[in-house]
Design an enzyme around this catalytic site. Structure first.
Site, short mmCIF file in Angstrom:
data_model
loop_
_atom_site.label_atom_id
_atom_site.label_comp_id
_atom_site.label_asym_id
_atom_site.label_seq_id
_atom_site.Cartn_x
_atom_site.Cartn_y
_atom_site.Cartn_z
N GLY A 34 -26.63 12.94 -14.41
CA GLY A 34 -27.78 13.19 -15.27
C GLY A 34 -28.60 14.39 -14.84
O GLY A 34 -28.17 15.22 -14.05
N LEU A 36 -29.31 16.85 -16.82
CA LEU A 36 -28.30 17.82 -17.23
C LEU A 36 -28.89 19.22 -17.40
O LEU A 36 -30.04 19.38 -17.80
CB LEU A 36 -27.66 17.36 -18.54
CG LEU A 36 -27.04 15.95 -18.50
CD1 LEU A 36 -26.46 15.58 -19.87
CD2 LEU A 36 -25.97 15.84 -17.42
N HIS A 40 -23.79 21.61 -16.47
CA HIS A 40 -23.14 20.43 -17.08
C HIS A 40 -22.65 20.75 -18.50
O HIS A 40 -21.60 20.30 -18.93
CB HIS A 40 -24.12 19.26 -17.17
CG HIS A 40 -24.57 18.73 -15.85
ND1 HIS A 40 -25.85 18.92 -15.39
CD2 HIS A 40 -23.93 18.01 -14.91
CE1 HIS A 40 -25.98 18.33 -14.22
NE2 HIS A 40 -24.83 17.78 -13.89
N GLY A 150 -17.07 20.40 -12.25
CA GLY A 150 -17.47 21.77 -11.90
C GLY A 150 -16.78 22.24 -10.62
O GLY A 150 -16.60 21.46 -9.68
N LYS A 152 -18.20 24.24 -8.66
CA LYS A 152 -19.25 24.39 -7.64
C LYS A 152 -19.08 23.34 -6.55
O LYS A 152 -19.19 23.63 -5.37
CB LYS A 152 -20.64 24.26 -8.26
CG LYS A 152 -21.75 24.38 -7.22
CD LYS A 152 -23.10 24.47 -7.89
CE LYS A 152 -23.73 23.13 -8.10
NZ LYS A 152 -24.09 22.43 -6.84
N ASP A 153 -18.80 22.09 -6.98
CA ASP A 153 -18.57 21.01 -6.02
C ASP A 153 -17.08 21.02 -5.67
O ASP A 153 -16.31 20.15 -6.08
CB ASP A 153 -19.00 19.67 -6.62
CG ASP A 153 -20.49 19.65 -6.89
OD1 ASP A 153 -21.26 20.00 -5.98
OD2 ASP A 153 -20.90 19.33 -8.02
N ARG A 190 -30.63 20.07 -8.35
CA ARG A 190 -31.56 20.10 -7.20
C ARG A 190 -32.45 21.34 -7.24
O ARG A 190 -33.47 21.38 -6.54
CB ARG A 190 -30.77 20.07 -5.90
CG ARG A 190 -30.09 18.72 -5.68
CD ARG A 190 -29.60 18.56 -4.26
NE ARG A 190 -29.26 17.18 -3.98
CZ ARG A 190 -28.01 16.72 -3.91
NH1 ARG A 190 -27.00 17.53 -4.07
NH2 ARG A 190 -27.79 15.44 -3.65
#
Ligand code: PAF
Length: 295
Positions: A34, A36, A40, A150, A152-153, A190
């Site tokens: 969430g 978002l 996302h 993603g 990114k992770d 974040r």
């Protein structure tokens, strides 16, 4: 603009998905926690390109947070999330509460052993076991044809790809390049917790990754030299507290002696906010082309 169907229980979601499947529709899943944002939505847009019915799960999964981590302060905004989902053509949102996902203490877990204790997993013991377990549950609940994550992770994506192969989930996994702000900072839920000064300073992360990419493009092959370069660039920013910089094999995240196809992984704290980022780098002869989404 059609609002997505919001399901709160596994039974409700399965009933809705059965109807979609009877209609012969291909199901795409975007698992999220969430709050978002554009990052996302790039996943949702990709899921929409490759499936007929997009399901977004919104669940802040407690089992992937360690003691003292930011579970209680993790930002939440279901109302805003639903508005974004509506704008991006999401058909179904699955937003269970903790009791629905974990009605009893879990006795079963999924862990990709080679990946769960290294890199971010060494800093966050149990994190990737929590991620793999909840994603396996979501895969069993939704049974999607395709699921989108993603890049990114990066370690999370590598973990999920391996889990899917090891456990023979018949699900296609797609990775989507990182969406970035104009100064290069990777979009993340974040980021809103950064102070204005830290937000400005955090641009040092993509700047350091750019420098790594340039060095490799100019012929640098030594992973230690690239790591030192990235550290030096980030250390020049006094607000940044480097937690890790690693240069690893791009596919299985193993240690390497020479950079052919590699990934530079960084974790940096600004105040109490931990930011992660990554950049794939390849020697000119390895011929890898990276695309990332910038405004
Ligand atoms: O990337 C995330 O938001 C979470 O780790 C995921 C994949 C939704 C599992 O909780």
């Amino acid at each position: 603009m059609k609002l997505p169907l919001v399901t709160r229980t596994i039974a409700e979601l399965r009933a809705a998905l059965n109807a979609e499947r009877r209609g012969g529709r291909r199901i795409g899943l975007v698992p999220t926690m969430g709050y978002l944002h554009r990052g996302h939505m790039a996943l949702v847009d990709r899921a929409r390109d490759v499936s007929d019915t997009v399901v977004v799960s919104i669940f802040v999964n407690p089992t992937q947070f360690g003691p003292g981590e930011d579970l209680s302060t993790y930002p939440r905004d279901l109302h805003g999330d639903l508005a974004l989902c509506a704008r991006h053509g999401v058909a179904i949102v699955f937003a269970p509460d903790v009791a629905e996902m974990y009605p009893q203490p879990m006795e079963t877990a999924v862990e990709v052993t080679s990946l769960s204790g290294i890199l971010i997993g060494a800093q966050r013991p149990g994190h990737f076991r929590g991620v793999a377990t909840v994603v396996a549950k979501l895969f069993n609940i939704v049974a999607p044809d395709v699921a989108v994550f993603g890049e990114k992770d990066y370690q999370q994506l590598a973990t999920i790809r391996r889990m899917v192969r090891d456990l023979s989930f018949g699900i296609e996994i797609l990775g989507v390049p990182t969406v970035r702000d104009a100064d290069g900072l990777a979009a993340s839920s974040r980021n809103v917790r950064l102070s204005a000064e830290d937000r400005r300073a955090a641009a040092v992360i993509p700047a350091a990754l750019d420098r790594a990419g340039d060095a490799v493009a100019r012929g640098e092959r030594d992973p230690h030299a690239i790591e030192a370069l990235v550290r030096a660039v980030i250390q020049a920013e006094p607000r940044a507290d480097i937690r890790s910089v690693d240069v690893r094999d791009a596919d299985d995240l193993s240690e390497i002696r020479s950079v052919e196809r590699a990934v530079v992984l960084v974790t940096v704290r600004f105040g109490d906010v931990l930011l992660i980022d990554q950049r794939e780098v390849s020697s000119p002869d390895a011929g890898m082309i990276r695309r990332e989404v910038r405004p």
